[in-house]
Design a protein around this motif. Structure first.
Motif, mmCIF file in Angstrom:
data_model
loop_
_atom_site.group_PDB
_atom_site.id
_atom_site.type_symbol
_atom_site.label_atom_id
_atom_site.label_comp_id
_atom_site.label_asym_id
_atom_site.label_seq_id
_atom_site.Cartn_x
_atom_site.Cartn_y
_atom_site.Cartn_z
ATOM 1 N N GLY A 49 7.002 6.339 -15.371
ATOM 2 C CA GLY A 49 5.981 7.154 -16.020
ATOM 3 C C GLY A 49 4.574 6.673 -15.740
ATOM 4 N N ALA A 50 4.440 5.381 -15.453
ATOM 5 C CA ALA A 50 3.114 4.814 -15.182
ATOM 6 C C ALA A 50 2.718 4.944 -13.721
ATOM 7 C CB ALA A 50 3.084 3.346 -15.591
ATOM 8 N N LEU A 51 3.657 5.358 -12.889
ATOM 9 C CA LEU A 51 3.399 5.406 -11.449
ATOM 10 C C LEU A 51 2.696 6.700 -11.065
ATOM 11 C CD1 LEU A 51 3.859 4.128 -8.619
ATOM 12 C CD2 LEU A 51 6.010 5.434 -8.528
ATOM 13 N N THR A 52 1.517 6.578 -10.502
ATOM 14 C CA THR A 52 0.795 7.713 -9.930
ATOM 15 C C THR A 52 0.212 7.261 -8.591
ATOM 16 O OG1 THR A 52 -1.348 7.130 -10.918
ATOM 17 C CG2 THR A 52 0.139 8.536 -12.228
ATOM 18 N N MET A 53 -0.108 8.209 -7.767
ATOM 19 C CA MET A 53 -0.724 7.876 -6.491
ATOM 20 C C MET A 53 -2.065 7.167 -6.719
ATOM 21 S SD MET A 53 1.465 8.892 -4.198
ATOM 22 C CE MET A 53 0.694 9.241 -2.604
ATOM 23 N N ARG A 54 -2.790 7.573 -7.742
ATOM 24 C CA ARG A 54 -4.080 6.928 -8.013
ATOM 25 C C ARG A 54 -3.896 5.485 -8.453
ATOM 26 N NH1 ARG A 54 -9.064 8.233 -8.202
ATOM 27 N NH2 ARG A 54 -8.595 10.423 -7.838
ATOM 28 N N ARG A 55 -2.846 5.212 -9.260
ATOM 29 C CA ARG A 55 -2.597 3.837 -9.681
ATOM 30 C C ARG A 55 -2.293 2.954 -8.474
ATOM 31 N NH1 ARG A 55 -0.537 2.181 -14.488
ATOM 32 N NH2 ARG A 55 -0.702 0.130 -13.495
ATOM 33 N N VAL A 56 -1.514 3.474 -7.546
ATOM 34 C CA VAL A 56 -1.193 2.704 -6.342
ATOM 35 C C VAL A 56 -2.453 2.482 -5.519
ATOM 36 C CG1 VAL A 56 0.179 2.623 -4.236
ATOM 37 C CG2 VAL A 56 1.160 3.606 -6.310
ATOM 38 N N ALA A 57 -3.260 3.515 -5.368
ATOM 39 C CA ALA A 57 -4.496 3.391 -4.590
ATOM 40 C C ALA A 57 -5.435 2.366 -5.213
ATOM 41 C CB ALA A 57 -5.180 4.755 -4.490
ATOM 42 N N ASP A 58 -5.572 2.405 -6.541
ATOM 43 C CA ASP A 58 -6.442 1.438 -7.218
ATOM 44 C C ASP A 58 -5.946 0.015 -7.006
ATOM 45 O OD1 ASP A 58 -7.972 3.518 -8.127
ATOM 46 O OD2 ASP A 58 -7.132 3.533 -10.158
ATOM 47 N N ARG A 59 -4.637 -0.162 -7.052
ATOM 48 C CA ARG A 59 -4.073 -1.498 -6.857
ATOM 49 C C ARG A 59 -4.342 -2.010 -5.434
ATOM 50 N NH1 ARG A 59 0.271 -4.619 -9.152
ATOM 51 N NH2 ARG A 59 1.347 -5.822 -7.537
ATOM 52 N N LEU A 60 -4.354 -1.082 -4.478
ATOM 53 C CA LEU A 60 -4.600 -1.443 -3.082
ATOM 54 C C LEU A 60 -6.088 -1.489 -2.735
ATOM 55 C CD1 LEU A 60 -1.777 0.719 -1.509
ATOM 56 C CD2 LEU A 60 -1.951 -1.764 -1.298
ATOM 57 N N GLY A 61 -6.916 -1.005 -3.641
ATOM 58 C CA GLY A 61 -8.345 -1.009 -3.395
ATOM 59 C C GLY A 61 -8.807 0.028 -2.396
ATOM 60 N N VAL A 62 -8.120 1.181 -2.389
ATOM 61 C CA VAL A 62 -8.507 2.261 -1.486
ATOM 62 C C VAL A 62 -8.618 3.550 -2.289
ATOM 63 C CG1 VAL A 62 -7.367 1.182 0.491
ATOM 64 C CG2 VAL A 62 -6.111 2.846 -0.902
ATOM 65 N N GLY A 63 -9.164 4.569 -1.660
ATOM 66 C CA GLY A 63 -9.222 5.865 -2.308
ATOM 67 C C GLY A 63 -7.859 6.533 -2.316
ATOM 68 N N ALA A 64 -7.623 7.360 -3.336
ATOM 69 C CA ALA A 64 -6.311 8.010 -3.462
ATOM 70 C C ALA A 64 -5.976 8.846 -2.239
ATOM 71 C CB ALA A 64 -6.274 8.877 -4.721
ATOM 72 N N MET A 65 -6.967 9.485 -1.641
ATOM 73 C CA MET A 65 -6.697 10.337 -0.484
ATOM 74 C C MET A 65 -6.187 9.525 0.704
ATOM 75 S SD MET A 65 -7.063 13.305 -1.569
ATOM 76 C CE MET A 65 -6.813 14.108 0.012
ATOM 77 N N THR A 66 -6.540 8.244 0.762
ATOM 78 C CA THR A 66 -6.067 7.406 1.858
ATOM 79 C C THR A 66 -4.549 7.287 1.844
ATOM 80 O OG1 THR A 66 -8.118 6.124 1.761
ATOM 81 C CG2 THR A 66 -6.260 5.121 2.921
#
Length: 247
Positions: A49-66
C-alpha cells in the motif's frame, strides 16, 4: 473502467521486461534493477500500500517520470519485484530435489516459502491471479517440482500437489504476518484468553456443543493460535494424502 481502477499491465511489454537480459543505465545512470531493488525495500518495510512510483523515485533521488523509461507503471513493477525475490528461496544451494525423499523435499519447500513470505510480507498481500512467468519464478517452479518427479504422479498431479503446498503456506504465513502487525502496533495477542470466559457464558454449552468442545481444546492446546504449527500439521495431512494416492 472506473477511473480509480488499477491499470492492467501490458503483457507483451511485461514479458520483455522480465526476460530482457540487458539492464543498461539511462541518461541519469538509473537501471531497472535499481528501481526494482528500491521498490522491494519500500514494500518490505511498509507493505504494498505504501509503494508508489513517486516513492521509489524519491528514494532514488530522481524525478518520477525518469522511472517510466525503465518500468511502465506499478503493475509491471510489482511483477518484476515478485520475480526478483523468487530466486532467494534456494539461493544457499539447499535444493528441494536433493532432500531425502519426496516428503522431505515438500517439507523443505514449505519451510523455505514460509521464511520467504515472512522476509517479504508484501508477497502475501497479492490478489490471487495468473502466475508471474519470469525467469525467477520459472526457476523456482522448476526446483520445486523436482521432489515430485518420477514418484508416480501425473504431470497435472505434480502441479496440483505443489500448488496445494504453496497455497497452504501462503495462507498460514498471511495469518502470521497479521499477528506480527498486531504485535508491532501494541495489540492484544492474548485476545482469546481474554474473551473466552465471556464468550463461553454468552454461547452456552447447549447451543453449540461441538464448536464449544473443539474450540476449547484448540484454545488450551500447546501452540494454540500458532500459524506455523497449523501449517506443519496441515502439511503432514496433505503428504499423507499424496502417499495414499501413490499406493
Amino acid at each position: 473502467m472506473p477511473s480509480n481502477a488499477p491499470r492492467p499491465s501490458d503483457p507483451s511489454r511485461l514479458v520483455s521486461l522480465l526476460w530482457e537480459p540487458s539492464d543498461r543505465p539511462g541518461r541519469t545512470g538509473l537501471t531497472k534493477q535499481a528501481v526494482v531493488e528500491n521498490a522491494i525495500a519500500i514494500a518490505d518495510a511498509e507493505g504494498l500500500g505504501a509503494l508508489t512510483m513517486r516513492r521509489v523515485a524519491d528514494r532514488l533521488g530522481v524525478g518520477a517520470m525518469t522511472l517510466y523509461t525503465h518500468v511502465p507503471g506499478k503493475p509491471e513493477l510489482v511483477e518484476l519485484m515478485l520475480d526478483a525475490v523468487a530466486v532467494e528461496a534456494y539461493a544457499d544451494g539447499a535444493l528441494p530435489g536433493e532432500q531425502d525423499g519426496w516428503r522431505a523435499g515438500l517439507r523443505h519447500i514449505a519451510e523455505r516459502n514460509w521464511r520467504h513470505h515472512l522476509r517479504h510480507p508484501w508477497t502475501v498481500e497479492m490478489v490471487p491471479g495468473r502466475p508471474v512467468l519470469g525467469p525467477g519464478v520459472s526457476a523456482k517452479y522448476e526446483l520445486e517440482l523436482a521432489p515430485l518427479d518420477g514418484i508416480g504422479l501425473s504431470d497435472l498431479e505434480m502441479d496440483q500437489v505443489l500448488c496445494g503446498v504453496l497455497a497452504l503456506v501462503e495462507s498460514t504465513a498471511r495469518q502470521q504476518v497479521g499477528l506480527g502487525r498486531v504485535r508491532a502496533a501494541g495489540g492484544d495477542l492474548d485476545w482469546w484468553a481474554t474473551v473466552s470466559p465471556a464468550l463461553a457464558r454468552s454461547m452456552g454449552e447447549s447451543r453449540f456443543p461441538l464448536a464449544g468442545r473443539v474450540g476449547a481444546a484448540a484454545g488450551e492446546a500447546a501452540g494454540a493460535g500458532d500459524p506455523h504449527a497449523v501449517m506443519r500439521l496441515s502439511l503432514d495431512l496433505l503428504l499423507d494424502g499424496v502417499a495414499g494416492r501413490l499406493r
